[in-house]
Scaffold this motif. Structure first.
Motif, PDB file in Angstrom:
ATOM      1  N   PHE A  86      44.215  -6.056  20.564  1.00 17.03           N
ATOM      2  CA  PHE A  86      44.032  -5.298  19.330  1.00 17.03           C
ATOM      3  C   PHE A  86      45.353  -4.750  18.820  1.00 17.03           C
ATOM      4  N   GLU A  87      45.325  -4.312  17.548  1.00 19.47           N
ATOM      5  CA  GLU A  87      46.473  -3.884  16.743  1.00 19.47           C
ATOM      6  C   GLU A  87      47.172  -5.132  16.228  1.00 19.47           C
TER       7      GLU A  87
ATOM      8  N   LEU B  41      40.323  -1.966  13.765  1.00 20.01           N
ATOM      9  CA  LEU B  41      40.378  -3.410  13.570  1.00 20.01           C
ATOM     10  C   LEU B  41      41.780  -3.789  13.088  1.00 20.01           C
TER      11      LEU B  41
ATOM     12  N   SER C 288      40.147  -8.643  25.223  1.00 18.50           N
ATOM     13  CA  SER C 288      40.439  -8.433  23.811  1.00 18.50           C
ATOM     14  C   SER C 288      41.883  -7.997  23.621  1.00 18.50           C
TER      15      SER C 288
ATOM     16  N   THR D  75      33.000  -2.087  17.228  1.00 15.60           N
ATOM     17  CA  THR D  75      34.445  -2.041  17.464  1.00 15.60           C
ATOM     18  C   THR D  75      34.834  -1.291  18.737  1.00 15.60           C
TER      19      THR D  75
ATOM     20  N   TRP E  77      35.314  -3.139  22.012  1.00 15.70           N
ATOM     21  CA  TRP E  77      36.435  -4.054  22.194  1.00 15.70           C
ATOM     22  C   TRP E  77      37.788  -3.370  22.064  1.00 15.70           C
ATOM     23  N   ASN E  78      37.819  -2.203  21.425  1.00 14.49           N
ATOM     24  CA  ASN E  78      39.076  -1.480  21.232  1.00 14.49           C
ATOM     25  C   ASN E  78      38.807   0.008  21.408  1.00 14.49           C
TER      26      ASN E  78
ATOM     27  N   VAL F  38      40.471  -6.950  15.965  1.00 11.94           N
ATOM     28  CA  VAL F  38      40.407  -7.201  17.402  1.00 11.94           C
ATOM     29  C   VAL F  38      40.220  -8.701  17.596  1.00 11.94           C
TER      30      VAL F  38
END
Length: 230
Positions: free
Chosen positions: A81-82, A69, A79, A60, A63-64, A71
């Motif tokens: 996210f949120e 998560l 990516s 994770t 990507w963030n 993502v």
């Protein structure tokens, strides 16, 4: 998909065509489920990648930077996210079928429900981890505060939903996605709570919405966290 990206799980999207995105998800996550449902409702194919963001071997953070998560991984390797940002991003790039009303007041009504549902999910997760502490290290006032948030959210959702078929207006929107995923999460992680008896209209709403294919294909399950979190 992004070069060197995570390996997809078996399953994921049941939409036709090659996957357009990868979605990093956790099995019980109500936030990730919102995105899964939105993608399914729009018929967008994707690969589902199951992660446990609390474990030391998680991908994770790659990507963030917030290590949370869901993502959404795009074909160019970027990516998003949120969950609410992902929902908004998907609506902007894949507007049909629309899951947000065109009317401004209705849009804000949807967003208000999203905020309530996400806040309730946040409070449930905070309780979950507080209860994971040794009993003599738990803060009962903190737990009570989170419970009040959940109670307040359910009370307000019951008022808003009433006996209508949908949360906002006369069609399915992201407000229904948010409400349905919150109630589904309660069933999995907090089955002892008596909200179905206290709010029978929400129980009826949950039973009805879980029959949609997008909900039926994304039902949450529990997941083992191997690393210590608190």
């Amino acid at each position: 998909m992004a070069p060197g990206g995570p390996t997809p799980d078996t399953g994921g999207s049941h939409c036709k065509g090659p996957p357009m995105y990868q979605l990093l998800s956790a099995k019980p996550s109500p936030y990730a489920r919102k995105v899964r449902i939105q993608l399914a409702e729009k018929g967008i194919p994707f690969d589902l990648i199951t992660e446990v963001p609390w474990n030391s071997d998680t991908q994770t953070p790659r990507w963030n930077p917030l290590e949370k998560l869901p993502v959404l991984i795009c074909p160019d390797g970027s990516s998003v996210f949120e969950s609410r940002l992902i929902n908004e991003w998907i609506e902007a790039r894949h507007p049909e079928p629309a899951l947000m009303p065109a009317d401004m007041d209705a849009r804000f009504a949807v967003k208000r429900i999203e905020v309530i549902c996400d806040g309730a999910c946040d409070a449930l997760i905070l309780q979950l981890f507080e209860n994971a502490r040794p009993e003599d290290h738990r803060s009962q006032p903190w737990i009570d505060r989170q419970r009040r948030k959940v109670d307040g959210a359910l009370r307000e959702l019951a008022r808003v939903v009433g006996d209508r078929g949908f949360c906002v207006g006369d069609r399915f929107t992201l407000a229904d996605v948010a409400t349905g995923t919150l109630l589904g999460y309660l069933k999995v992680r907090w089955p002892h709570l008596d909200w179905p008896q206290q709010y029978p209209n929400l129980a009826a709403f949950s039973e009805r919405i879980e029959q949609r294919p997008s909900f039926a294909g994304s039902r949450p399950t529990t997941q083992v966290i191997s690393d210590r979190v608190v």
